[in-house]
Design an enzyme around this catalytic site. Structure first.
Site, mmCIF file in Angstrom:
data_model
loop_
_atom_site.group_PDB
_atom_site.id
_atom_site.type_symbol
_atom_site.label_atom_id
_atom_site.label_comp_id
_atom_site.label_asym_id
_atom_site.label_seq_id
_atom_site.Cartn_x
_atom_site.Cartn_y
_atom_site.Cartn_z
ATOM 1 N N LEU A 1 0.810 -1.225 0.000
ATOM 2 C CA LEU A 1 0.000 0.000 0.000
ATOM 3 C C LEU A 1 0.835 1.263 0.000
ATOM 4 C CD1 LEU A 1 -3.052 -0.679 2.309
ATOM 5 C CD2 LEU A 1 -3.032 -0.004 -0.102
ATOM 6 N N ALA A 2 1.920 1.269 0.781
ATOM 7 C CA ALA A 2 2.725 2.480 0.892
ATOM 8 C C ALA A 2 3.389 2.796 -0.446
ATOM 9 C CB ALA A 2 3.769 2.314 1.991
ATOM 10 N N PHE B 1 -11.398 -0.253 17.793
ATOM 11 C CA PHE B 1 -10.136 -0.887 17.406
ATOM 12 C C PHE B 1 -9.010 -0.034 17.969
ATOM 13 C CE2 PHE B 1 -7.105 -2.489 14.153
ATOM 14 C CZ PHE B 1 -7.551 -3.793 13.969
ATOM 15 N N GLN C 1 6.410 -4.815 17.828
ATOM 16 C CA GLN C 1 5.076 -5.060 18.385
ATOM 17 C C GLN C 1 4.698 -6.538 18.350
ATOM 18 O OE1 GLN C 1 1.063 -3.782 16.490
ATOM 19 N NE2 GLN C 1 1.363 -2.433 18.241
ATOM 20 N N HIS D 1 1.418 -8.916 18.743
ATOM 21 C CA HIS D 1 -0.041 -8.834 18.715
ATOM 22 C C HIS D 1 -0.609 -9.860 19.684
ATOM 23 C CE1 HIS D 1 -4.146 -8.810 17.296
ATOM 24 N NE2 HIS D 1 -3.869 -7.797 16.493
ATOM 25 N N LEU E 1 -2.841 -14.162 12.073
ATOM 26 C CA LEU E 1 -3.480 -13.153 12.914
ATOM 27 C C LEU E 1 -4.981 -13.370 13.048
ATOM 28 C CD1 LEU E 1 -2.997 -10.296 14.305
ATOM 29 C CD2 LEU E 1 -4.156 -9.430 12.296
ATOM 30 N N GLU F 1 -7.671 -7.791 15.720
ATOM 31 C CA GLU F 1 -8.111 -7.098 16.927
ATOM 32 C C GLU F 1 -9.585 -6.697 16.815
ATOM 33 O OE1 GLU F 1 -5.342 -4.154 18.388
ATOM 34 O OE2 GLU F 1 -7.014 -2.850 18.887
ATOM 35 N N ARG G 1 -1.867 -2.706 22.439
ATOM 36 C CA ARG G 1 -1.403 -4.076 22.181
ATOM 37 C C ARG G 1 -0.243 -4.493 23.061
ATOM 38 N NH1 ARG G 1 -1.934 -4.150 15.605
ATOM 39 N NH2 ARG G 1 -4.198 -4.136 15.657
ATOM 40 N N HIS H 1 4.347 -9.073 15.378
ATOM 41 C CA HIS H 1 3.338 -8.589 14.430
ATOM 42 C C HIS H 1 3.761 -7.377 13.609
ATOM 43 C CE1 HIS H 1 -0.621 -7.808 12.824
ATOM 44 N NE2 HIS H 1 -0.691 -6.638 13.413
ATOM 45 N N ARG I 1 2.478 0.992 18.063
ATOM 46 C CA ARG I 1 1.552 1.606 17.112
ATOM 47 C C ARG I 1 0.147 1.091 17.424
ATOM 48 N NH1 ARG I 1 -1.596 -1.503 13.231
ATOM 49 N NH2 ARG I 1 -0.437 -3.401 12.859
HETATM 50 C C1 LIG Z 1 -1.885 -10.192 9.452
HETATM 51 C C2 LIG Z 1 -1.782 -8.705 9.560
HETATM 52 C C3 LIG Z 1 -2.938 -7.930 9.673
HETATM 53 C C4 LIG Z 1 -2.841 -6.555 9.779
HETATM 54 N N1 LIG Z 1 -3.984 -5.830 9.942
HETATM 55 C C5 LIG Z 1 -3.889 -4.478 10.054
HETATM 56 C C6 LIG Z 1 -5.048 -3.693 10.235
HETATM 57 O O1 LIG Z 1 -6.156 -4.195 10.274
HETATM 58 N N2 LIG Z 1 -4.901 -2.366 10.340
HETATM 59 C C7 LIG Z 1 -3.690 -1.758 10.284
HETATM 60 O O2 LIG Z 1 -3.608 -0.549 10.417
HETATM 61 N N3 LIG Z 1 -2.572 -2.483 10.084
HETATM 62 C C8 LIG Z 1 -2.648 -3.827 9.970
HETATM 63 N N4 LIG Z 1 -1.503 -4.552 9.796
HETATM 64 C C9 LIG Z 1 -0.244 -3.883 9.488
HETATM 65 C C10 LIG Z 1 -0.270 -3.410 8.038
HETATM 66 O O3 LIG Z 1 -0.958 -4.355 7.251
HETATM 67 C C11 LIG Z 1 1.135 -3.264 7.474
HETATM 68 O O4 LIG Z 1 1.905 -2.484 8.347
HETATM 69 C C12 LIG Z 1 1.099 -2.578 6.113
HETATM 70 O O5 LIG Z 1 0.214 -3.236 5.251
HETATM 71 C C13 LIG Z 1 2.479 -2.526 5.495
HETATM 72 O O6 LIG Z 1 2.374 -1.991 4.206
HETATM 73 P P1 LIG Z 1 3.657 -1.653 3.359
HETATM 74 O O7 LIG Z 1 3.183 -1.077 2.071
HETATM 75 O O8 LIG Z 1 4.595 -0.839 4.187
HETATM 76 O O9 LIG Z 1 4.378 -3.058 3.121
HETATM 77 P P2 LIG Z 1 3.869 -4.429 2.444
HETATM 78 O O10 LIG Z 1 2.429 -4.467 2.176
HETATM 79 O O11 LIG Z 1 4.474 -5.509 3.289
HETATM 80 O O12 LIG Z 1 4.582 -4.401 1.047
HETATM 81 C C14 LIG Z 1 5.973 -4.567 0.911
HETATM 82 C C15 LIG Z 1 6.315 -4.652 -0.557
HETATM 83 O O13 LIG Z 1 7.729 -4.652 -0.718
HETATM 84 C C16 LIG Z 1 8.120 -5.664 -1.620
HETATM 85 N N5 LIG Z 1 9.518 -5.985 -1.289
HETATM 86 C C17 LIG Z 1 10.042 -6.358 -0.095
HETATM 87 N N6 LIG Z 1 11.383 -6.467 -0.178
HETATM 88 C C18 LIG Z 1 11.719 -6.170 -1.453
HETATM 89 C C19 LIG Z 1 12.942 -6.097 -2.151
HETATM 90 N N7 LIG Z 1 14.118 -6.330 -1.555
HETATM 91 N N8 LIG Z 1 12.915 -5.788 -3.470
HETATM 92 C C20 LIG Z 1 11.747 -5.538 -4.114
HETATM 93 N N9 LIG Z 1 10.544 -5.558 -3.474
HETATM 94 C C21 LIG Z 1 10.542 -5.862 -2.168
HETATM 95 C C22 LIG Z 1 7.104 -6.757 -1.421
HETATM 96 O O14 LIG Z 1 7.028 -7.598 -2.535
HETATM 97 C C23 LIG Z 1 5.833 -5.913 -1.254
HETATM 98 O O15 LIG Z 1 5.327 -5.545 -2.514
HETATM 99 C C24 LIG Z 1 -1.584 -5.943 9.741
HETATM 100 C C25 LIG Z 1 -0.428 -6.701 9.625
HETATM 101 C C26 LIG Z 1 -0.525 -8.078 9.602
HETATM 102 C C27 LIG Z 1 0.746 -8.865 9.625
#
Ligand SMILES: Cc1cc2nc3c(=O)[nH]c(=O)nc-3n(C[C@H](O)[C@H](O)[C@H](O)COP(=O)(O)OP(=O)(O)OC[C@H]3O[C@@H](n4cnc5c(N)ncnc54)[C@H](O)[C@@H]3O)c2cc1C
Length: 605
Positions: free
Chosen positions: A18-19, A140, A254, A256, A266, A269, A300, A368, A404
C-alpha cells in the site's frame, strides 16, 4: 563492464504494497515516470492480509460522535508512549479523513453506517439516521472514539486491490519477482538500485532521480510472526548497508495479542473490538482484573504483557505448542461472525478445524509489527543519503514510537503515501540524474561477486537454514515481550557469532538461475544484521517504554530515554553503532497513558 539489463526512471519505488503504490500514484499524477518493484505480484503484498481497518477521525457513527484529528492525535501519542514524532502524528491525524474519502471515490467498498441497532457490551447502539450510508467505524486500537474504517474484515485486501487498479490507470511500470539487493550510492546521494531477477538470477540496474523504499516489515526474523513469508526486512538492511543511513528504534517490536496457535496467523483485533473476550484455562475473563478501564482493548503492548503475565502465573492452557489462552467470540452470534468477522471464521475453520461460533479460539501473543525502520524526516527523506525516501512499515517516520495503535499502520501507508508522495514529486522535479558508469559498475560488481562466490563455494560451508533457525530462536527467547539485560547481552553475543557464520554460507545446490537457495543465502547476513540492531538497541535502552519492556528497568524514564535509537552499520563492522536523537514534542508532554499500570492482577486462582 558485462552487459546488464538497465532501466532509467524518474522515481524508482522498491515495494508495491500500500505504501509503495500510494506514493507511486502521487508521483505519476504529477507526470513523472515511475517504476514499481516487488518480490511478488503487487496484489499479493502483505498489505492485503490486513483485516481490521484503518483509523481516520470521521465521526460518523454514534460511538465516534465528537471525534476529531485532535482526539486521534492524542490516542496516537499516548499509544506510542510518547516515543513518536508529534509533528508527524499531527499531520497524519489531519490528513487521514481526506485520504479515506479519496479512497471511497476510487472505489473502496467501505462498510457503511446502517439503521440496524446493535448490542455492544450489553448496550444498545442506535446510529444517527442522518449518518446512514456514510463510512462506518469499529472499535479498534483502544481509541477514545470508534474511528477505524473497515470493509468487513478484508480491509487490506480491498484497499490494495483498489490501489493497484489506480496504479494501472496511471500507467505505472510494475516489475514483479525482482529483489533489490543494494542501493547505487556514493555515500552522499542515491542513484537507484541493483536488483536481482528472481526468475533467472540475473542482475538488473535501475537508475532513478529519486529512489523510494517501501518494503514493509521484518516480522519473519522472529519465525513465529503474523507476517507473510516475504516480510524479511530486506529494504531495511539494503538501506542500513550503505553505512550512512540509520535505522530508527529497531528495538520497538510489536507483539499482537492474538496470533492463532500454532500457525500464528493473525486473529484481528476487530474480534476484541467487536466484543470478543480473552479467557484463561478456567474459562475466566481475566483482562478486567488487570486493566479495569480498557479491558481487552488496552494498547497491544499492554494486552500482550498481561496475557504473558497470566500464563506465567499458571493460567495458560497447556498445548504441544506451548501454553496459550482463549479468545471467545461465541456470544457475538453467528450473524455478526459470518459478516463482520468472516475472514477469521474462515481461518479458524480451515487452519484449526474449529468453528468460532461454537468453539474457543487458541491464541498467544505473536510478533506482528515493526515500529522501527529506515529513519526519515517528516517528508520521508532518509537520513544520510540525498534522493532516498522511505515510507510504510519499512520506515521510521516516526508515527508509532514504541507502540503503534491498531488501525494506524494501514492508515499510515496511504496517508504517508499521499504526503510523502507529493514531496517526492516536488523534489524529483528539481533533482537531476548524474550517475557515473564506474559507480554503477562498482555496485554491480560487488553483488555479482557475492553471487559468484556463493556459486563457487568460496565462502565456506555454513548451513543457512541452521543459522536462520538459531537467529529466530535467539530473538524469540531473548528479545521478546519480557526482556532482561542478562538475556539481551547473551543475544547480542550470539547474534554476532551468527552474523560471522552467515558470511561463510555454502550452498547445497548449484545456485544457478532463479535458485531460491541463492536468494536466501544473499539475504541472510542482512537479516542477522537487523536482528543485531534490535537486540543491541534493546540492551542499551535501560527503561521500559511501549512494547519495549525491561524487567530490570520496569519504569519509563523520560529524563534519560525520551530519545530515538539510530542504528548504523559501518562496512566491515561486526555490530551496529548506536546513536541517539531527541523525540519531537510539540503539543503533549509525556504523561499517563491511562492504562498499563501495575494492578493487583487476576482475582481467581
Ligand atoms: C496479518 C496482519 C494484519 C494486519 N492488519 C492491520 C489492520 O487491520 N490495520 C492496520 O492498520 N494495520 C494492519 N496490519 C499492518 C499493516 O498491514 C502493514 O503495516 C502494512 O500493510 C504494510 O504496508 P507496506 O506497504 O509498508 O508493506 P507491504 O504491504 O508488506 O509491502 C511490501 C512490498 O515490498 C516488496 N519488497 C520487499 N522487499 C523487497 C525487495 N528487496 N525488493 C523488491 N521488493 C521488495 C514486497 O514484494 C511488497 O510488494 C496488519 C499486519 C498483519 C501482519
Amino acid at each position: 563492464m558485462a552487459q546488464y539489463d538497465t532501466h532509467v526512471t524518474d522515481v524508482l519505488v522498491i515495494g508495491a504494497g500500500l505504501a509503495g503504490e500510494r506514493a507511486a500514484i502521487e508521483s505519476a499524477r504529477s507526470g513523472l515516470n515511475v517504476t514499481l518493484l516487488s518480490l511478488v505480484p503487487p496484489r499479493r503484498s502483505h498489505s492485503a492480509a490486513a483485516q481490521g481497518g484503518m483509523q481516520a477521525a470521521l465521526g460518523n457513527t454514534a460511538k465516534g460522535k465528537g471525534d476529531s484529528p485532535d482526539v486521534h492525535f492524542m490516542d496516537t501519542v499516548k499509544g506510542s508512549d510518547w516515543g513518536c514524532e508529534q509533528d508527524v502524528a499531527r499531520m497524519f491525524a489531519e490528513t487521514a479523513p481526506i485520504v479515506m474519502r479519496e479512497m471511497a471515490h476510487w472505489g473502496v467498498p467501505w462498510s457503511r453506517v446502517t439503521t440496524e441497532p446493535r448490542i455492544y457490551e450489553g448496550e444498545e447502539i442506535h446510529e444517527d439516521p442522518e449518518k446512514v450510508g456514510l463510512i462506518a467505524a469499529r472499535n479498534f486500537g483502544g481509541t477514545a472514539k470508534w474511528r477505524t474504517c473497515y470493509t468487513s474484515d478484508g480491509t487490506g485486501h480491498t484497499v490494495l486491490y483498489t490501489m493497484d487498479s489506480m496504479v494501472m490507470k496511471y500507467g505505472i511500470t510494475v516489475h514483479d519477482r525482482v529483489e533489490a539487493l543494494s542501493l547505487i550510492q556514493d555515500g552522499d546521494t542515491c542513484y537507484g538500485a541493483i536488483v536481482r531477477d528472481m526468475r533467472n538470477g540475473e542482475l538488473i540496474v535501475y537508475t532513478a532521480r529519486s529512489t523510494v523504499i517501501a518494503t514493509g516489515g521484518y516480522g519473519r526474523l522472529y519465525g513465529a510472526s503474523t507476517n507473510a513469508v516475504i516480510n524479511e526486512g530486506s529494504g531495511m538492511f539494503v538501506a542500513q548497508d550503505t553505512g550512512v543511513v540509520p535505522l530508527g528504534n529497531m528495538e520497538a517490536v510489536q507483539f499482537h495479542p492474538t496470533g492463532i496457535v500454532p500457525s500464528w496467523i493473525l486473529i484481528t483485533e476487530g474480534a476484541r473490538g467487536d466484543g470478543g473476550h480473552l479467557l484463561d484455562k478456567n474459562g475466566y475473563r481475566f483482562m478486567p482484573d488487570y486493566e479495569p478501564k480498557k479491558k481487552e482493548l488496552a494498547s497491544r503492548d499492554v494486552v500482550s504483557r498481561r496475557m504473558m503475565q497470566h500464563i506465567r502465573a499458571g493460567y495458560g492452557v497447556e498445548s504441544p505448542y506451548g501454553d496459550h489462552l482463549w479468545l471467545d467470540i461465541r456470544h457475538l452470534g453467528a450473524k455478526h461472525i459470518n459478516t463482520n468477522l468472516r475472514e477469521i471464521a474462515t481461518i479458524c475453520r480451515e487452519f484449526n478445524g474449529i468453528d468460532p461460533i461454537h468453539e474457543l479460539i487458541p491464541v498467544r501473543p505473536t510478533q506482528h509489527y515493526s515500529m522501527g525502520g529506515i529513519r526519515t524526516n517528516k517528508y520521508g527523506q532518509a537520513y544520510g543519503l540525498k534522493n532516498l525516501y522511505a515510507l510504510g512499515e519499512a520506515a521510521c517516520w516516526d508515527l508509532h514510537g514504541f507502540n503503534r495503535l491498531g488501525g494506524n499502520s494501514l492508515a499510515e501507508t496511504v496517508v504517508a503515501g499521499k504526503i510523502i508522495g507529493e514531496k517526492i514529486a516536488e523534489f524529483t522535479q528539481d533533482a537531476s540524474l548524474n550517475v557515473s558508469s564506474s559507480l554503477i559498475e562498482e555496485h554491480l560488481h560487488k553483488q555479482q561477486q557475492r553471487i559468484d562466490d556463493l556459486r563457487e563455494g568460496k565462502n565456506g560451508k555454513e548451513n543457512a537454514v541452521e543459522i536462520r533457525k538459531r537467529m529466530e530462536q535467539v530473538l524469540s527467547e531473548k528479545v521478546h515481550i519480557f526482556r532482561t539485560g542478562e538475556h539481551l547481552e547473551e543475544a547480542v553475543k550470539e547474534l554476532k557469532e551468527l552474523h560471522e557464520r552467515s558470511l561463510h554460507i555454502g550452498l547445497r545446490g548449484s545456485g544457478k538461475g532463479g535458485d531460491p537457495e541463492m536468494a536466501s543465502a544473499l539475504r541472510l547476513p542482512g537479516m542477522v544484521r537487523l536482528a543485531l540492531s534490535i537486540a543491541k538497541g534493546a540492551y542499551a535502552r535501560t527503561e521500559s517504554r511501549g512494547s519495549h519492556f525491561r524487567e530490570d528497568y520496569p519504569k519509563r524514564d523520560d529524563e534519560n530515554w525520551l530519545k530515538r535509537t539510530l542504528s548504523y552499520w559501518r562496512e566491515g563492522s561486526s555490530e551496529p553503532e548506536l546513536h541517539y536523537e531527541p523525540v519531537t514534542i510539540t503539543e503533549s508532554q509525556p504523561g499517563d497513558r491511562g492504562y498499563g499500570e501495575a494492578t493487583a492482577g487476576p482475582k481467581t486462582k
